[in-house]
Design a protein around this motif. Structure first.
Motif, mmCIF file in Angstrom:
data_model
loop_
_atom_site.group_PDB
_atom_site.id
_atom_site.type_symbol
_atom_site.label_atom_id
_atom_site.label_comp_id
_atom_site.label_asym_id
_atom_site.label_seq_id
_atom_site.Cartn_x
_atom_site.Cartn_y
_atom_site.Cartn_z
ATOM 1 N N UNK A 39 0.818 -1.215 0.000
ATOM 2 C CA UNK A 39 0.000 0.000 0.000
ATOM 3 C C UNK A 39 0.851 1.264 0.000
ATOM 4 N N UNK A 40 2.081 1.182 0.471
ATOM 5 C CA UNK A 40 2.935 2.372 0.506
ATOM 6 C C UNK A 40 3.341 2.814 -0.905
ATOM 7 N N UNK A 41 3.225 1.924 -1.886
ATOM 8 C CA UNK A 41 3.580 2.268 -3.265
ATOM 9 C C UNK A 41 2.379 2.692 -4.102
ATOM 10 N N UNK A 42 1.187 2.449 -3.617
ATOM 11 C CA UNK A 42 -0.014 2.779 -4.391
ATOM 12 C C UNK A 42 -0.147 4.270 -4.715
ATOM 13 N N UNK A 43 0.281 5.192 -3.836
ATOM 14 C CA UNK A 43 0.164 6.614 -4.223
ATOM 15 C C UNK A 43 0.922 6.975 -5.493
ATOM 16 N N UNK A 44 1.963 6.214 -5.842
ATOM 17 C CA UNK A 44 2.706 6.461 -7.076
ATOM 18 C C UNK A 44 1.832 6.219 -8.304
ATOM 19 N N UNK A 45 0.741 5.485 -8.125
ATOM 20 C CA UNK A 45 -0.086 5.070 -9.256
ATOM 21 C C UNK A 45 -1.512 5.606 -9.187
ATOM 22 N N UNK A 46 -1.750 6.568 -8.282
ATOM 23 C CA UNK A 46 -3.099 7.085 -8.085
ATOM 24 C C UNK A 46 -3.070 8.604 -8.009
ATOM 25 N N UNK A 47 -4.047 9.240 -8.625
ATOM 26 C CA UNK A 47 -4.158 10.698 -8.513
ATOM 27 C C UNK A 47 -4.787 11.103 -7.180
ATOM 28 N N UNK A 48 -5.687 10.290 -6.663
ATOM 29 C CA UNK A 48 -6.422 10.663 -5.445
ATOM 30 C C UNK A 48 -5.676 10.274 -4.172
ATOM 31 N N UNK A 49 -5.094 9.092 -4.135
ATOM 32 C CA UNK A 49 -4.362 8.639 -2.955
ATOM 33 C C UNK A 49 -3.007 9.333 -2.927
ATOM 34 N N UNK A 50 -2.776 10.136 -1.904
ATOM 35 C CA UNK A 50 -1.547 10.933 -1.817
ATOM 36 C C UNK A 50 -0.432 10.232 -1.056
ATOM 37 N N UNK A 51 -0.801 9.472 -0.012
ATOM 38 C CA UNK A 51 0.188 8.720 0.759
ATOM 39 C C UNK A 51 -0.534 7.613 1.511
ATOM 40 N N UNK A 52 0.230 6.581 1.874
ATOM 41 C CA UNK A 52 -0.336 5.462 2.636
ATOM 42 C C UNK A 52 0.781 4.854 3.466
ATOM 43 N N UNK A 53 0.440 4.420 4.670
ATOM 44 C CA UNK A 53 1.427 3.798 5.540
ATOM 45 C C UNK A 53 0.748 2.799 6.455
ATOM 46 N N UNK A 54 1.490 1.755 6.770
ATOM 47 C CA UNK A 54 1.002 0.737 7.691
ATOM 48 C C UNK A 54 0.960 1.334 9.089
ATOM 49 N N UNK A 55 0.016 0.878 9.899
ATOM 50 C CA UNK A 55 -0.139 1.409 11.253
ATOM 51 C C UNK A 55 -0.455 0.266 12.218
ATOM 52 N N UNK A 56 -0.437 0.573 13.502
ATOM 53 C CA UNK A 56 -0.800 -0.414 14.508
ATOM 54 C C UNK A 56 0.153 -1.589 14.578
ATOM 55 N N UNK A 57 1.419 -1.366 14.236
ATOM 56 C CA UNK A 57 2.400 -2.439 14.290
ATOM 57 C C UNK A 57 2.510 -3.260 13.012
ATOM 58 N N UNK A 58 1.641 -3.019 12.050
ATOM 59 C CA UNK A 58 1.709 -3.757 10.775
ATOM 60 C C UNK A 58 2.891 -3.245 9.956
#
Length: 168
Positions: free
Chosen positions: A34-53
């Motif tokens: 999911x951390x790489x998906x913003x490179x391929x989306x106009x709407x998703x700007x950033x993504x990061x794992x949370x909660x220890x994932x």
């Protein structure tokens, strides 16, 4: 795909598919990060794992920061609801029991490569779209239709980015 007349409560869906000249393992490595998906989306700007994932796993959570010209900027927390390596990666947005949306990548070995699909379903939980519908209930079907078309265009572009990246 036909969405005319769809209401949010109907949990309308959209799906796009493409063929990628890469094996499922290579496609999986990209679509489940999911951390790489913003490179391929106009709407998703950033993504990061949370909660220890630290990566894709059933129950893992991640935060996505989005931007849309009409809706502004917002963050959502998603939970991985299906994680079948090299086959299916899906997540629910918001409360997994009552998500505002469910998104899924499906991978199928085909013709020496991978048939890759991206699917999404609106609702049943409330989303940012719900506020627009609340403000203009008489325009609900048009609001839903327009947003589904936006999703379809965005998903088609995402799959094209993935295809281009993996076939380069």
């Amino acid at each position: 795909m036909e969405w005319t007349g769809a209401r949010y409560a109907d949990q309308p869906t959209v799906e796009v598919t493409t063929w990628v000249a890469a094996p499922p393992g290579k496609v999986w490595a990209l679509v489940s990060d999911v951390t790489r998906m913003p490179e391929m989306s106009d709407e998703l700007q950033s993504a990061w794992w949370t909660g220890g994932a630290a990566g894709p796993a059933l129950g893992a959570r991640f935060v996505g920061r989005n931007r849309h010209e009409r809706f502004g900027e917002w963050e959502t927390t998603s939970t991985v609801v299906t994680c079948d390596p090299e086959r299916v990666f899906a997540w629910s947005v918001g409360d997994p029991a009552e998500p505002s949306a469910v998104w899924r990548f499906g991978l199928e070995p085909r013709g020496g490569g991978t048939e890759l699909s991206q699917w999404m379903r609106m609702g049943p939980g409330r989303s940012g779209l719900s506020f627009a519908i609340d403000a203009m209930p008489e325009k609900e079907q048009k609001i839903v239709f327009v947003r589904l078309r936006e999703f379809e265009r965005g998903m088609t572009a995402t799959l094209e980015h993935i295809k281009h990246r993996l076939e380069a």
